[in-house]
Each structure stands twice: as C-alpha cells, then as structure tokens.
Enzyme design. Structure first.
Site, PDB file in Angstrom:
ATOM      1  N   GLY A  43       0.841  -1.195   0.000  1.00 24.76           N
ATOM      2  CA  GLY A  43       0.000   0.000   0.000  1.00 24.76           C
ATOM      3  C   GLY A  43       0.871   1.239   0.000  1.00 24.76           C
ATOM      4  O   GLY A  43       2.033   1.186   0.425  1.00 24.76           O
ATOM      5  N   GLN A  48       2.782   9.879   1.644  1.00 22.28           N
ATOM      6  CA  GLN A  48       4.065   9.170   1.633  1.00 22.28           C
ATOM      7  C   GLN A  48       4.933   9.554   0.437  1.00 22.28           C
ATOM      8  O   GLN A  48       6.134   9.295   0.424  1.00 22.28           O
ATOM      9  CB  GLN A  48       3.838   7.647   1.598  1.00 22.28           C
ATOM     10  CG  GLN A  48       3.274   7.111   2.898  1.00 22.28           C
ATOM     11  CD  GLN A  48       3.145   5.604   2.847  1.00 22.28           C
ATOM     12  OE1 GLN A  48       2.171   5.082   2.322  1.00 22.28           O
ATOM     13  NE2 GLN A  48       4.123   4.892   3.371  1.00 22.28           N
ATOM     14  N   CYS A  86       6.075  -0.233   7.576  1.00 18.87           N
ATOM     15  CA  CYS A  86       5.689   0.947   6.815  1.00 18.87           C
ATOM     16  C   CYS A  86       6.843   1.362   5.918  1.00 18.87           C
ATOM     17  O   CYS A  86       7.981   1.427   6.367  1.00 18.87           O
ATOM     18  CB  CYS A  86       5.334   2.078   7.779  1.00 18.87           C
ATOM     19  SG  CYS A  86       4.836   3.595   6.944  1.00 18.87           S
ATOM     20  N   LEU A  87       6.525   1.630   4.655  1.00 19.80           N
ATOM     21  CA  LEU A  87       7.562   2.054   3.713  1.00 19.80           C
ATOM     22  C   LEU A  87       8.217   3.357   4.172  1.00 19.80           C
ATOM     23  O   LEU A  87       9.343   3.649   3.783  1.00 19.80           O
ATOM     24  CB  LEU A  87       6.965   2.248   2.311  1.00 19.80           C
ATOM     25  CG  LEU A  87       6.432   0.976   1.640  1.00 19.80           C
ATOM     26  CD1 LEU A  87       5.701   1.322   0.356  1.00 19.80           C
ATOM     27  CD2 LEU A  87       7.564   0.000   1.359  1.00 19.80           C
ATOM     28  N   HIS A 128      -4.180   1.030   7.739  1.00 17.28           N
ATOM     29  CA  HIS A 128      -2.843   1.646   7.727  1.00 17.28           C
ATOM     30  C   HIS A 128      -2.809   2.839   6.764  1.00 17.28           C
ATOM     31  O   HIS A 128      -2.299   3.909   7.098  1.00 17.28           O
ATOM     32  CB  HIS A 128      -1.822   0.573   7.324  1.00 17.28           C
ATOM     33  CG  HIS A 128      -0.401   1.034   7.298  1.00 17.28           C
ATOM     34  ND1 HIS A 128       0.548   0.605   8.202  1.00 17.28           N
ATOM     35  CD2 HIS A 128       0.255   1.894   6.472  1.00 17.28           C
ATOM     36  CE1 HIS A 128       1.719   1.185   7.929  1.00 17.28           C
ATOM     37  NE2 HIS A 128       1.557   1.969   6.882  1.00 17.28           N
ATOM     38  N   GLU A 129      -3.369   2.652   5.572  1.00 19.24           N
ATOM     39  CA  GLU A 129      -3.297   3.717   4.559  1.00 19.24           C
ATOM     40  C   GLU A 129      -4.235   4.881   4.892  1.00 19.24           C
ATOM     41  O   GLU A 129      -3.878   6.036   4.679  1.00 19.24           O
ATOM     42  CB  GLU A 129      -3.619   3.158   3.167  1.00 19.24           C
ATOM     43  CG  GLU A 129      -2.702   2.025   2.700  1.00 19.24           C
ATOM     44  CD  GLU A 129      -1.217   2.349   2.822  1.00 19.24           C
ATOM     45  OE1 GLU A 129      -0.828   3.527   2.670  1.00 19.24           O
ATOM     46  OE2 GLU A 129      -0.440   1.421   3.109  1.00 19.24           O
ATOM     47  N   HIS A 132      -2.568   7.144   7.229  1.00 21.51           N
ATOM     48  CA  HIS A 132      -1.590   8.045   6.595  1.00 21.51           C
ATOM     49  C   HIS A 132      -2.250   9.355   6.155  1.00 21.51           C
ATOM     50  O   HIS A 132      -1.624  10.410   6.184  1.00 21.51           O
ATOM     51  CB  HIS A 132      -0.956   7.382   5.364  1.00 21.51           C
ATOM     52  CG  HIS A 132       0.270   6.570   5.661  1.00 21.51           C
ATOM     53  ND1 HIS A 132       1.383   7.087   6.284  1.00 21.51           N
ATOM     54  CD2 HIS A 132       0.571   5.272   5.402  1.00 21.51           C
ATOM     55  CE1 HIS A 132       2.313   6.143   6.409  1.00 21.51           C
ATOM     56  NE2 HIS A 132       1.844   5.032   5.885  1.00 21.51           N
TER      57      HIS A 132
END
Ligand SMILES: [Zn+2]
Length: 174
Positions: A43, A48, A86-87, A128-129, A132
């Site tokens: 994702g 991000q 997480c990226l 999670h997204e 963000h």
C-alpha cells in the site's frame, strides 16, 4: 516518486479531499502504483510521496492494483495483533493492533462511489493507509515500549549497527 520517511513533515499533515477526478489524478495513481510495486509494498498513500491528497493505492495480492480516493472506514469488527511495517519507516516491523475486519467507502478514479473491505491483510492495509491520510503512523498506535523498540531498531539500522530484517515475504509494508 520518492517515498518520504519518518521526520518528513509531509507524513504528519492531514491530506486534502480529492475534488478533481481528471487526467492528472490518473497519472498520480499510475505513478503511485509503480512506486509501491517498486518498493515493494502492499500500500502507498499520497502523503508518503509528498502529495497532500486523500488517495491511496494498494494490492494485497488478491485485489490486484487498486486505488481509493476520499476513503472512510466503517463497520470495524474484531481485533487482531499482527506485525506491521511501513515504507516510510523502513526496516522495523512491530505487532500492531487493528480491527480484524473493516469496510472502506470511497471513490474510484472516475469519482464513482464504491466500497471495498474484508479481513486479514486487506483490512490491515485499509486501516494503515487511511491513517496516513490523517498524518498518523503505525508507531502512533503502539504503546510507549513498542514505539521505543521500533525507534531504537530504526536507529541501529541507520547507524549500520544492525542489518535491516530480511524483507517480509508477505510484503506487509504500506
Ligand atoms: Zn505506511
């Protein structure tokens, strides 16, 4: 696109609603999907990549490349503690409490309303997204000890004292 990491203010700003469903949005979706697969991750949300728009892309391995604008989470059910990464916090994973199933209402690339949801990895990605888009990171959902442990691991990796963990075969990073 360059993925912003912890410390970048773009990650902490609540994103703006999408109002224009035009060609530029399609290009953004395509670029974000490419960046996500390249990472690799499951994702990727607008903030991000420094874009303050309420959009994210995802692929849990079953949905295929997917896009949501202006998501709203509804009908959370159950609780599940599972490792999450997480990226934007590259390296560490930590068990994070999430609803085990959830629905996400949003708009597709043309602005048409749709709903997607489920359980397992998909439910985790959606939560999670969406976080963000409000400037929230998974470490904010950990207790002090969990957060300290992630930050300490991140620092050891940055200093080269510790090797980053091998990539999660399930590619949980979002
Ligand atoms: Zn993330």
């Amino acid at each position: 696109m360059r993925i912003r990491t912890l410390g970048d203010p773009a990650l902490r700003e609540p994103a703006r609603r999408v109002t224009q469903f035009d060609r530029r949005l399609r290009t953004l979706r395509d670029d974000m999907l490419e960046t996500m697969y390249d990472a690799p991750g499951v994702g990727l949300a607008g903030p991000q990549v420094g874009i303050s728009l309420r959009v994210f892309v995802f692929d849990d391995g079953e949905t295929g490349p997917s896009f949501v604008a202006n998501p709203v989470l509804v009908a959370p059910d159950g609780e599940l503690l599972e490792e999450e990464g997480c990226l934007s916090i590259p390296g560490p994973y930590h068990e994070t409490r999430r609803s085990s199933s959830i629905m996400c209402r949003g708009q597709d690339i043309d602005g048409a309303p749709f709903e997607i949801g489920g359980e397992g990895l998909l439910a985790r990605i959606l939560q999670h997204e969406t976080d963000h888009l409000d400037g929230t990171l998974y470490i904010d959902r950990l207790d002090d000890e969990g957060r300290r442990s992630v930050m300490a691991e991140l620092r050891r990796i940055e200093l080269g004292i510790e090797e980053p963990p091998s990539r999660d075969p399930l590619r949980r990073d979002g």
